[in-house]
Motif scaffolding. Structure first.
Motif, mmCIF file in Angstrom:
data_model
loop_
_atom_site.group_PDB
_atom_site.id
_atom_site.type_symbol
_atom_site.label_atom_id
_atom_site.label_comp_id
_atom_site.label_asym_id
_atom_site.label_seq_id
_atom_site.Cartn_x
_atom_site.Cartn_y
_atom_site.Cartn_z
ATOM 1 N N THR A 146 0.849 -1.189 0.000
ATOM 2 C CA THR A 146 0.000 0.000 0.000
ATOM 3 C C THR A 146 0.886 1.240 0.000
ATOM 4 O OG1 THR A 146 -0.143 0.140 2.429
ATOM 5 C CG2 THR A 146 -1.838 -1.160 1.300
ATOM 6 N N LEU A 147 0.324 2.336 -0.471
ATOM 7 C CA LEU A 147 1.047 3.603 -0.531
ATOM 8 C C LEU A 147 0.074 4.734 -0.260
ATOM 9 C CD1 LEU A 147 3.377 5.547 -1.232
ATOM 10 C CD2 LEU A 147 2.747 5.282 -3.642
ATOM 11 N N GLN A 148 0.444 5.602 0.701
ATOM 12 C CA GLN A 148 -0.304 6.816 0.976
ATOM 13 C C GLN A 148 0.613 8.015 0.783
ATOM 14 O OE1 GLN A 148 -3.026 6.915 4.475
ATOM 15 N NE2 GLN A 148 -2.041 4.984 5.005
ATOM 16 N N THR A 149 0.066 9.084 0.266
ATOM 17 C CA THR A 149 0.840 10.303 0.070
ATOM 18 C C THR A 149 0.253 11.417 0.914
ATOM 19 O OG1 THR A 149 -0.505 10.931 -1.860
ATOM 20 C CG2 THR A 149 1.502 9.639 -2.265
ATOM 21 N N GLY A 155 7.529 19.314 -0.051
ATOM 22 C CA GLY A 155 7.729 17.949 -0.510
ATOM 23 C C GLY A 155 6.486 17.116 -0.286
ATOM 24 N N THR A 156 6.654 15.816 -0.334
ATOM 25 C CA THR A 156 5.555 14.874 -0.140
ATOM 26 C C THR A 156 6.019 13.756 0.775
ATOM 27 O OG1 THR A 156 4.682 15.339 -2.345
ATOM 28 C CG2 THR A 156 3.922 13.338 -1.277
ATOM 29 N N VAL A 157 5.224 13.463 1.791
ATOM 30 C CA VAL A 157 5.501 12.348 2.689
ATOM 31 C C VAL A 157 4.819 11.112 2.118
ATOM 32 C CG1 VAL A 157 5.202 11.406 5.005
ATOM 33 C CG2 VAL A 157 5.737 13.818 4.710
ATOM 34 N N ASP A 158 5.609 10.110 1.798
ATOM 35 C CA ASP A 158 5.093 8.847 1.273
ATOM 36 C C ASP A 158 5.143 7.802 2.377
ATOM 37 O OD1 ASP A 158 4.664 9.866 -1.273
ATOM 38 O OD2 ASP A 158 6.707 9.426 -1.910
ATOM 39 N N GLU A 159 4.006 7.177 2.638
ATOM 40 C CA GLU A 159 3.905 6.142 3.670
ATOM 41 C C GLU A 159 3.630 4.811 2.988
ATOM 42 O OE1 GLU A 159 1.574 5.226 7.882
ATOM 43 O OE2 GLU A 159 1.210 7.081 6.764
ATOM 44 N N PHE A 160 4.528 3.846 3.168
ATOM 45 C CA PHE A 160 4.460 2.548 2.506
ATOM 46 C C PHE A 160 4.157 1.447 3.505
ATOM 47 C CE2 PHE A 160 7.409 5.134 0.069
ATOM 48 C CZ PHE A 160 7.053 4.913 -1.252
ATOM 49 N N LEU A 161 3.474 0.424 3.033
ATOM 50 C CA LEU A 161 3.427 -0.869 3.700
ATOM 51 C C LEU A 161 4.144 -1.839 2.771
ATOM 52 C CD1 LEU A 161 2.496 -2.675 6.004
ATOM 53 C CD2 LEU A 161 0.380 -3.096 4.749
ATOM 54 N N LEU A 162 5.248 -2.414 3.246
ATOM 55 C CA LEU A 162 6.153 -3.174 2.392
ATOM 56 C C LEU A 162 6.234 -4.625 2.846
ATOM 57 C CD1 LEU A 162 9.099 -0.594 2.358
ATOM 58 C CD2 LEU A 162 7.239 -0.782 0.689
ATOM 59 N N ARG A 163 6.405 -5.512 1.859
ATOM 60 C CA ARG A 163 6.758 -6.900 2.142
ATOM 61 C C ARG A 163 8.165 -7.106 1.607
ATOM 62 N NH1 ARG A 163 2.780 -9.634 -0.024
ATOM 63 N NH2 ARG A 163 1.686 -10.224 1.894
ATOM 64 N N ASP A 194 -2.101 -4.367 9.641
ATOM 65 C CA ASP A 194 -1.828 -3.203 8.809
ATOM 66 C C ASP A 194 -2.169 -3.443 7.343
ATOM 67 O OD1 ASP A 194 -0.722 -1.536 10.868
ATOM 68 O OD2 ASP A 194 1.032 -2.827 10.859
ATOM 69 N N LEU A 195 -2.534 -4.676 6.985
ATOM 70 C CA LEU A 195 -2.880 -4.959 5.600
ATOM 71 C C LEU A 195 -4.235 -4.377 5.204
ATOM 72 C CD1 LEU A 195 -1.666 -8.664 5.355
ATOM 73 C CD2 LEU A 195 -0.552 -6.641 4.429
ATOM 74 N N VAL A 196 -5.038 -3.973 6.190
ATOM 75 C CA VAL A 196 -6.323 -3.345 5.884
ATOM 76 C C VAL A 196 -6.070 -1.968 5.286
ATOM 77 C CG1 VAL A 196 -8.525 -2.589 6.843
ATOM 78 C CG2 VAL A 196 -7.393 -4.611 7.769
#
Length: 483
Positions: A146-149, A155-163, A194-196
């Motif tokens: 997932t990715l949220q901006t 700038g831009t804050v990018d929030e990732f959920l990573l595997r 957090d996968l939701v």
């Protein structure tokens, strides 16, 4: 691909028109051949001409068969530059694990071990900055779930959920992210919850808040991650103004946000390790506004229990509307009972009880008799990022198991909300509270200082019965409550 195409061609439908045409052609050829044969045989060179014609016919048929097979293979062969039906020039580089890990996975037949990470980084608001970061993550074998901006002014804050591969460390992930242009990178291990996706999670928190006013502090914690929340009333317990009154629109100051509490006072949320973004501030403010519009509310559920001596009691949620009954119970309690509960004399019981019964500071369970008289209170109090449990049982109703029943239900509530531990502050002479904590069968830590005993129960990671499950379990002398 060739096998698949051949099988498809073998399954092509058979048309009767083709058979009819072939039969007509064969019949015509037989008639013509018979006519020619009769004419030639009567000549002197008839037999030689028949043999020559037969040889020519066989050669023509062989050439036709060879040509047909060559055309068929050419039609089924993939074009140059293609593999498996896809152009090789258009296939992107794999974004999965590195080649050596993929080869090892293919050889072993088992998927490689992975780990979930939450990562937040700030990148420049320019074209290609996010693409460069994603390219680095792909090279590391990291899958973006997932990715949220969160847009900012600079700038831009990018929030990732990573595997990511299990062998990839947080330090390596942060270093490679910085090399790709990311700054102020923050990483944290994640879990399956957090996968939701974010909209679903926010709607779930809004629903919980709408059903129970005491859920707002917990919803803010889950929405904003690891943070500390304090509810500061406008007036202290001694009646003095605290000076904390946030504006209606709230205030955002890097790692601190202040929100106007609909019940009076201010909600202060702090997250020192990670600044809040305007998007997070807007979401938190929306939850607070929802709570303000709905007003006071508490779930209307209750359980009717039968004590060993035969008396029936009702256990239910309580709030500020129970203040008169709680004040009357205080008046019936002895000074020793109040001293054990509050660790000293209570100067202003009304104001203190109003604080305890507020859903902003936690949840309260009340026990009332068949006649409707309140005889016990149990509190689950949010204390920053910790959770406190407290009990008060009227003198005439002590030593009957009421305190243990309340404490078990409060701990179940704490586990439902994701608390890691609960603590109780009492006096070392309060043997009833100590016995009730021991009866939880949880790991306990004791800390004694100047006669004050702090007992901390570490909640196990294994699932324990929830409040609803506790209600559904058969209990001797218990009947379900009418809702």
């Amino acid at each position: 691909m060739t096998d698949v195409t051949s099988s498809k061609s073998a399954r092509r439908p058979h048309h009767w028109r083709h058979d009819l045409i072939e039969l007509a052609a064969l019949f015509t050829a037989v008639v013509v051949a018979d006519t020619i044969a009769k004419t030639i045989v009567k000549g002197p060179d008839g037999p030689y001409l028949l043999v020559f014609s037969a040889i020519t016919l066989v050669a023509t048929a062989a050439f036709h068969t060879w040509w047909a097979r060559r055309r068929g293979h050419a039609d089924h062969a993939p074009p140059a530059g293609h593999t498996g039906g896809r152009p090789t020039t258009d296939v992107p580089a794999p974004s999965g694990p590195p080649a050596n890990e993929r080869e090892a996975e293919a050889e072993s037949g088992a998927p490689a071990e992975t780990t979930l990470w939450r990562m937040r980084t700030t990148v420049a608001d320019t074209p290609g900055s996010l693409a460069a970061l994603c390219t680095v993550l792909a090279r590391l074998g990291v899958d973006i779930l997932t990715l949220q901006t969160h847009p900012l002014a600079d700038g831009t804050v990018d929030e990732f959920l990573l595997r990511a591969p299990a062998g990839l460390s947080a330090r390596t992930l942060a270093r490679e992210t910085a090399a790709a242009g990311g700054r102020d990178t923050w990483t944290e291990r994640a879990d399956t919850h957090d996968l939701v996706d974010t909209p679903t999670r926010v709607l779930g928190l809004a629903t919980r808040t709408a059903l129970d006013a005491a859920e707002l502090p917990l919803a803010l914690r889950q929405l904003l991650g690891r943070c500390t929340l304090h509810s500061v009333p406008a007036v202290s317990l001694t009646g003095r103004p605290t000076g904390e009154q946030a504006p209606v629109e709230g205030v955002l100051e890097e790692t601190v946000m202040r929100l106007r509490d609909p019940h009076g006072g201010t909600l202060i949320v702090e997250r020192p390790h990670l600044p809040f973004t305007p998007t997070e501030f807007a979401r938190a403010r929306a939850l607070v506004e929802l709570d303000a519009r709905l007003g006071p509310r508490v779930p209307r559920s209750q359980d009717v229990l039968t004590l060993p001596e035969g008396n029936e009691i009702t256990v239910r949620r309580a709030d500020r509307r129970d203040l008169p009954a709680a004040r009357a119970m205080h008046d019936r309690c002895s000074a020793r009972t109040l001293g054990l509960r509050y660790h000293g004399p209570v100067g202003d019981a009304d104001r203190y009880l109003d604080h305890l019964l507020s859903p902003r500071f936690g949840r309260t369970l009340a026990v009332q008799t068949a006649s409707g008289r309140l005889v016990a209170l149990g509190h689950l109090l949010w204390d920053g990022d910790e959770t406190e449990v407290a009990l008060l049982v009227e003198d005439d109703w002590q030593r009957r198991g009421i305190g243990s029943e309340l404490l078990g239900r409060l701990v179940a509530m704490a586990e439902e909300t994701g608390c890691d531990s609960v603590y109780a502050v009492t006096q070392s002479s309060n043997t009833g509270m100590v016995a009730a904590m021991r009866a939880l069968n949880l790991p306990l830590d004791y800390q004694i200082e100047e006669g004050t005993l702090v007992i901390t129960a570490r909640l196990s990671s294994a699932p324990r019965p929830t409040a609803r499950a506790r209600q559904e379990q058969p209990r001797e002398g218990t009947r379900p409550a009418e809702r």
